[in-house]
Design an enzyme around this catalytic site. Structure first.
Site, PDB file in Angstrom:
ATOM      1  N   LYS A  46      54.989  41.317  52.036  1.00  0.00           N
ATOM      2  CA  LYS A  46      54.678  40.313  53.046  1.00  0.00           C
ATOM      3  C   LYS A  46      54.139  39.069  52.350  1.00  0.00           C
ATOM      4  CE  LYS A  46      53.165  43.644  56.595  1.00  0.00           C
ATOM      5  NZ  LYS A  46      51.991  44.059  57.419  1.00  0.00           N
ATOM      6  N   GLY A  49      50.431  38.061  50.205  1.00  0.00           N
ATOM      7  CA  GLY A  49      50.042  38.878  49.062  1.00  0.00           C
ATOM      8  C   GLY A  49      48.775  39.686  49.259  1.00  0.00           C
ATOM      9  N   CYS A  51      45.671  38.981  48.556  1.00  0.00           N
ATOM     10  CA  CYS A  51      44.524  38.263  49.116  1.00  0.00           C
ATOM     11  C   CYS A  51      44.500  38.346  50.636  1.00  0.00           C
ATOM     12  CB  CYS A  51      44.547  36.809  48.651  1.00  0.00           C
ATOM     13  SG  CYS A  51      43.181  35.826  49.311  1.00  0.00           S
ATOM     14  N   LYS A  60      36.487  40.094  53.589  1.00  0.00           N
ATOM     15  CA  LYS A  60      35.462  39.174  54.091  1.00  0.00           C
ATOM     16  C   LYS A  60      35.250  39.354  55.587  1.00  0.00           C
ATOM     17  CE  LYS A  60      35.569  37.962  49.913  1.00  0.00           C
ATOM     18  NZ  LYS A  60      36.182  38.947  48.984  1.00  0.00           N
ATOM     19  N   GLY A 187      32.440  50.157  38.677  1.00  0.00           N
ATOM     20  CA  GLY A 187      32.750  48.769  38.403  1.00  0.00           C
ATOM     21  C   GLY A 187      31.797  47.839  39.112  1.00  0.00           C
ATOM     22  N   GLY A 278      38.764  46.384  37.781  1.00  0.00           N
ATOM     23  CA  GLY A 278      39.615  45.251  37.439  1.00  0.00           C
ATOM     24  C   GLY A 278      41.016  45.399  37.989  1.00  0.00           C
ATOM     25  N   ALA A 331      42.003  33.349  44.247  1.00  0.00           N
ATOM     26  CA  ALA A 331      43.006  32.780  45.146  1.00  0.00           C
ATOM     27  C   ALA A 331      42.996  31.261  45.113  1.00  0.00           C
ATOM     28  CB  ALA A 331      42.774  33.283  46.564  1.00  0.00           C
ATOM     29  N   HIS A 454      16.369  18.522  55.123  1.00  0.00           N
ATOM     30  CA  HIS A 454      15.208  19.421  55.183  1.00  0.00           C
ATOM     31  C   HIS A 454      15.011  19.847  56.632  1.00  0.00           C
ATOM     32  CE1 HIS A 454      11.153  20.974  54.512  1.00  0.00           C
ATOM     33  NE2 HIS A 454      10.792  20.312  55.608  1.00  0.00           N
TER      34      HIS A 454
END
Length: 477
Positions: A46, A49, A51, A60, A187, A278, A331, A454
């Site tokens: 698809k 990819g 990500c 996320k 990892g 990794g 990405a 602030h």
């Protein structure tokens, strides 16, 4: 813009052939099409990819859900809001995640269609320096060039075969049918830390094992220290300088033997073992040899010219996870690489991607965000550096959040800013300013001349620059 030309039933000519439809591939295709080039994009699965479908976006989404869960506990324990969490409706959570992924996927497909990119689905194999065969489509001849953007897959450890249930990788960890009660994460890079953080938020007992002497070992040592403190405060057992000796996969659990940094041996039992050691470039079946290409010892396809991302074979370019360092395998770096290559193929002037100005983010709780050189890297490169730091709890908004964290700035003495490093809540949204500071080679005084609102977390960034510029307000210069 005209479409690629079909010469016969099995042969198509185009300007650019992009192999791989992840972030690097589809950004190349979109930019090339916008510049008036005919583009064929070949994708075996698809577009979007890893990500979009298995990494950045779904993870996320899940981490946002985890943040909401953490907020309920904070409301009760810190703010006197008597809220309780009855349960996590896993199917409902998954449905929301999948809806977000699906809408993004449809958006990418729509962009490609609107741009006139000819998207074809099938495995692509190079047959020469300007041609490739795509299953179910035929041979494609690219007059201007071919772009390799086939991405990466999770690395696995010998003897630990992922089964999607007891032993999982980052590609399938979030797609299990239920949440585990305990997880051993192998990892301590960004991916491992994010998954450890997510599972802890969801109530799992988590042990995080990293072979290097600190987690997120590519980041500044202060970042590692503050992140370790934050994760341990949340109840995650962080074991840096530790190694997995063996693991037995049983029906109900995984039993692992871990040697700690002190040389002690620990037996760890967990419902799930998550391998996050990794990622490896994907080149199988790509036919590199037919085009005169080889890979390095880690499977990357190295460019001969980094300013054009062009390989030793003229006209074949490479983007994304296939690239070796200094490319970052991120990405947003792939977007920049794809746009660069498209512009090269269109005959525009090229300038290499400045990887030191590419931000790096870990979306755990607490988050980390950085851009530029670490203090150690800056000193090793021969810079005479000055360093400014400030805890986020030294500003009012940091006290409100109550999660700790810090700002660290590395600069040349009497010179430009070399790196900015952040740990704490929402720092992923704070790093954009520092990306410009580092990328535009600003000096501390340049930044100190501008006000930060602030009360905000970002005013801690401004305070550090004030101090480095000799104008310290709440800090001694």
């Amino acid at each position: 813009m005209t479409q690629p030309e079909t010469i016969d039933d099995n042969r198509t000519e185009t300007d650019v052939l992009v192999i791989g439809g992840g972030t690097g591939g589809y950004s190349t295709a979109l930019r090339a099409a916008a510049l008036g080039l005919k583009v064929v994009l070949a994708e075996r699965d698809k577009v979007g990819g890893t990500c979009l479908h298995r990494g950045c976006i779904p993870s996320k989404a899940m981490l946002h859900a985890a943040e909401l869960v953490d907020g309920i506990a904070e409301a009760r324990e810190r703010w006197g809001v008597k809220a309780t969490l009855d349960s996590v409706d896993w199917p409902a959570l998954v449905a929301t995640r999948d809806d977000i992924v699906g809408r993004n996927h449809r958006g990418v497909v729509g962009h490609l269609t609107h741009a006139g990119v000819d998207v074809v689905y099938g495995d692509a194999e190079l047959t020469g320096p300007r041609s490739a065969r795509v299953t179910g489509y035929g041979e494609v001849v690219a007059r201007r060039g071919i772009v390799l953007a086939t991405g990466s897959r999770p690395r696995v450890l010998p003897g630990l075969t992922p089964d999607g249930h007891r032993v999982v990788t980052s590609d399938d960890a979030l797609f299990a049918p239920a949440l585990p009660k305990s997880v051993l994460v192998l990892g301590g890079g960004a991916i491992g830390v994010e998954y450890a953080s997510f599972h802890r938020s969801m109530g799992a007992d988590v042990i995080l094992v990293e072979a290097a002497d600190r987690i997120v070992p590519l980041e500044d040592a202060e970042v590692s220290r503050h992140l370790t403190r934050g994760l341990r405060k949340r109840g995650i057992d962080v074991l840096a300088g530790a190694r997995l000796l063996d693991a037995a996969v049983l029906d109900e659990e995984v039993v692992a033997t871990v040697r700690t940094a002190r040389g002690e041996t620990r037996t760890v039992r967990a419902e799930r073992l998550l391998v996050a050691v990794g990622r490896a470039p994907v080149t199988d079946g790509l036919g590199l040899a037919a085009a005169g290409l080889t890979t390095d010892d880690r499977g990357h396809v190295a460019p001969a010219d980094w300013s054009r991302l062009e390989t030793s074979v003229p006209g074949i370019h490479v983007v994304g996870d296939l690239l070796p360092p200094p490319s970052l395998g991120l990405a947003h770096a792939s977007f920049a690489e794809g746009m660069l290559v498209a512009e090269v193929l269109a005959g525009l002037p090229s300038r290499a991607v400045d990887y030191t100005a590419v931000p790096r983010v870990t979306y755990s709780s607490p988050q980390t965000a950085a851009v530029g050189l670490t203090e150690a890297d800056a000193r090793n490169a021969g810079h005479d550096v000055t360093v400014g730091t400030m805890p986020l709890t030294a500003v009012a908004k940091g006290m409100v959040h109550g999660q700790g964290g810090m700002v660290k700035v590395v600069a040349e003495r009497d010179g430009r800013v070399l790196g900015v490093h952040l740990v704490g809540p929402h720092v992923s949204e704070m790093i954009a300013e520092s990306q410009l500071i580092v990328g535009w080679e600003a000096e501390p005084a340049d930044v100190a001349a501008h006000l930060h609102a602030h009360p905000t977390l970002s005013e801690a960034v401004g305070e550090v620059f004030l101090t480095l510029a000799g104008r310290g307000l709440h800090q001694q210069s």
